[in-house]
Design an enzyme around this catalytic site. Structure first.
Site, PDB file in Angstrom:
ATOM      1  N   HIS A 225       0.824  -1.213   0.000  1.00 19.42           N
ATOM      2  CA  HIS A 225       0.000   0.000   0.000  1.00 19.42           C
ATOM      3  C   HIS A 225       0.858   1.262   0.000  1.00 19.42           C
ATOM      4  CE1 HIS A 225       0.551  -0.364   4.463  1.00 19.42           C
ATOM      5  NE2 HIS A 225       0.505   0.952   4.415  1.00 19.42           N
ATOM      6  N   ASP A 255      -0.056  -7.485   0.914  1.00 21.04           N
ATOM      7  CA  ASP A 255       0.456  -6.130   1.153  1.00 21.04           C
ATOM      8  C   ASP A 255       1.966  -6.165   0.977  1.00 21.04           C
ATOM      9  OD1 ASP A 255       0.619  -3.484   1.708  1.00 21.04           O
ATOM     10  OD2 ASP A 255      -0.100  -3.603   3.771  1.00 21.04           O
ATOM     11  N   GLY A 336       3.298   6.040   9.312  1.00 19.10           N
ATOM     12  CA  GLY A 336       4.665   6.210   8.846  1.00 19.10           C
ATOM     13  C   GLY A 336       5.521   4.986   9.063  1.00 19.10           C
ATOM     14  N   SER A 338       4.553   1.934   8.208  1.00 22.19           N
ATOM     15  CA  SER A 338       4.235   0.941   7.177  1.00 22.19           C
ATOM     16  C   SER A 338       5.464   0.572   6.345  1.00 22.19           C
ATOM     17  CB  SER A 338       3.151   1.472   6.246  1.00 22.19           C
ATOM     18  OG  SER A 338       1.882   1.299   6.799  1.00 22.19           O
ATOM     19  N   SER A 353       2.295  -3.913   7.887  1.00 21.45           N
ATOM     20  CA  SER A 353       1.131  -3.645   7.048  1.00 21.45           C
ATOM     21  C   SER A 353       0.241  -2.593   7.705  1.00 21.45           C
ATOM     22  CB  SER A 353       0.337  -4.931   6.821  1.00 21.45           C
ATOM     23  OG  SER A 353      -0.864  -4.660   6.103  1.00 21.45           O
TER      24      SER A 353
END
Length: 384
Positions: A225, A255, A336, A338, A353
């Site tokens: 993502h 993801d 932030g 991720s 994720s």
């Protein structure tokens, strides 16, 4: 997955491209925690209430448990029902569907447990729920197989447990193989809008930031993502120094993504930033068992540790975006983080994720396992 721009910056995590960071202090070479940074050691001591020697013992025990789980999975075949590691006792419990396998489990140094369903049945329940995911309401937050309880847990918003029960019925799964639990937090991805630090990407004219996961030959892996395939990644905003291009990205369903580093000024390494002036060297990607300790690295919240609660969870993010195959943990994370790194000792586990909660109140965080990312795009993890 995106909102309105925020007037604050959140930095890159995990891989330090183009930077030279101080090495960690020496530790005995025969110690399984020998490559842990001081900051990572401190985080694990704090999270689990252990001494330094206790952390070393924990890592050694769960590394051995991972090997035992793999061996018994192969030896027992369809009778293998699952495995759970206990960070307090350091015991590995291996579930079986046939009591005659108790001897083999004990001979391998694990504790046997007879279960009714087992991994194969729970996997079938997960597959049925995944197939029905598109029709699930937003009040159903996800589902995961819990080997410790020999059941599949479906999570729903408070007061909406009936929606989870209806999902199970529509999927045609055995009601005895599922339980419904309240999930007060709504999962979200951890990409965040920022302006000013490395690993940025654009979407619709807005700038976003994510964290780098692990260095691979030619680039690095991160969350899907955190940018569509073909989009550019940048070291700065408003994009004067490009790092590379997203060569592959899958979100939702999975993801996962990897970035082809095209700028010769940035060199992928086997290091993970410890945010204490040093790095942790990745030594491999052996998957830790359920119950094992894990720590994650992210610029927003630094090192955070917890335990693996379950694997292969399906999580439903807003706008009907569901992701399969995530690992559920008790470690916290925030916007932030991720794409950032997850480690069990020095073994790479996956990339952040999303989750629910935060690092003030606590919460649940999910990571995309690393090995499926490497396998999908035939990538080679950088190790040292």
């Amino acid at each position: 997955m995106h909102g309105s721009p925020l007037p604050r910056a959140v930095g890159m995590t995990a891989l330090s491209l183009g930077l030279v960071l101080a090495a960690t202090g020496p530790v005995a070479a025969d110690s399984p925690a020998g490559d842990l940074s001081p900051d990572q050691m401190a985080a694990m001591r704090s999270a689990f209430g252990l001494t330094e020697s206790g952390v070393t013992e924990l890592i050694a025990a769960q590394e051995a448990a991972a090997e035992t789980e793999s061996e018994l999975r192969e030896e027992l075949g369809p009778d293998f029902g699952g495995a759970v590691f206990d960070v307090d006792t350091l015991d590995l419990t291996v579930q079986v569907t046939d009591r005659s396998d108790f001897g083999a489990v004990r001979a391998a140094g694990a504790v046997p447990e007879l279960v009714d369903h087992g991994e194969s049945t729970l996997d079938s329940v997960m597959e049925a729920l995944d197939a029905a995911a598109d029709g699930a309401p937003a009040t159903v937050h996800g589902w995961y197989a819990d080997p410790a309880r020999d059941t599949v847990v479906i999570e729903a918003a408070p007061g909406h447990e009936s929606a989870a029960e209806e999902l199970a019925a529509s999927a045609g799964v055995d009601a005895d193989a599922v339980v419904v639990e309240e999930s007060p937090g709504t999962p979200r991805t951890y990409a965040d809008i920022v302006g000013g630090n490395p690993y940025y990407f654009q979407d619709g004219g807005d700038w976003y930031v994510c964290s780098i996961g692990f260095g691979v030959v030619g680039g690095y892996v991160t969350a899907g993502h955190c940018g569509d395939e073909g989009s550019d990644t940048w070291h700065d905003v408003p994009g004067t120094q490009q790092i590379g291009t997203v060569a592959g990205s899958v979100f939702p369903r999975s993801d996962m993504a990897w970035v082809d580093v095209t700028n010769p000024d940035f060199t992928p390494t086997a290091q993970v930033n410890d945010y204490d002036g040093g790095t942790v060297t990745v030594t491999g990607s052996t998957e830790a068992p359920v119950g094992a300790s894990v720590c994650r690295s992210g610029r927003t919240t630094g090192w955070q540790c917890g335990v693996i609660e379950a694997k292969d969870q399906t999580v439903r993010y807003p706008r009907g975006q569901h992701v399969h195959g995530l690992t559920r943990t008790t470690a916290c994370a925030e916007g932030g983080d991720s794409g950032g790194s997850w480690l069990a000792g020095t073994e790479a586990q996956g990339v952040t994720s999303g989750g629910s909660g935060d690092c003030t109140s606590g919460g649940t965080t999910y990571f995309q396992p690393l090995n499926p990312i490497l396998e999908r795009w035939n990538l080679t993890l950088l190790t040292g």
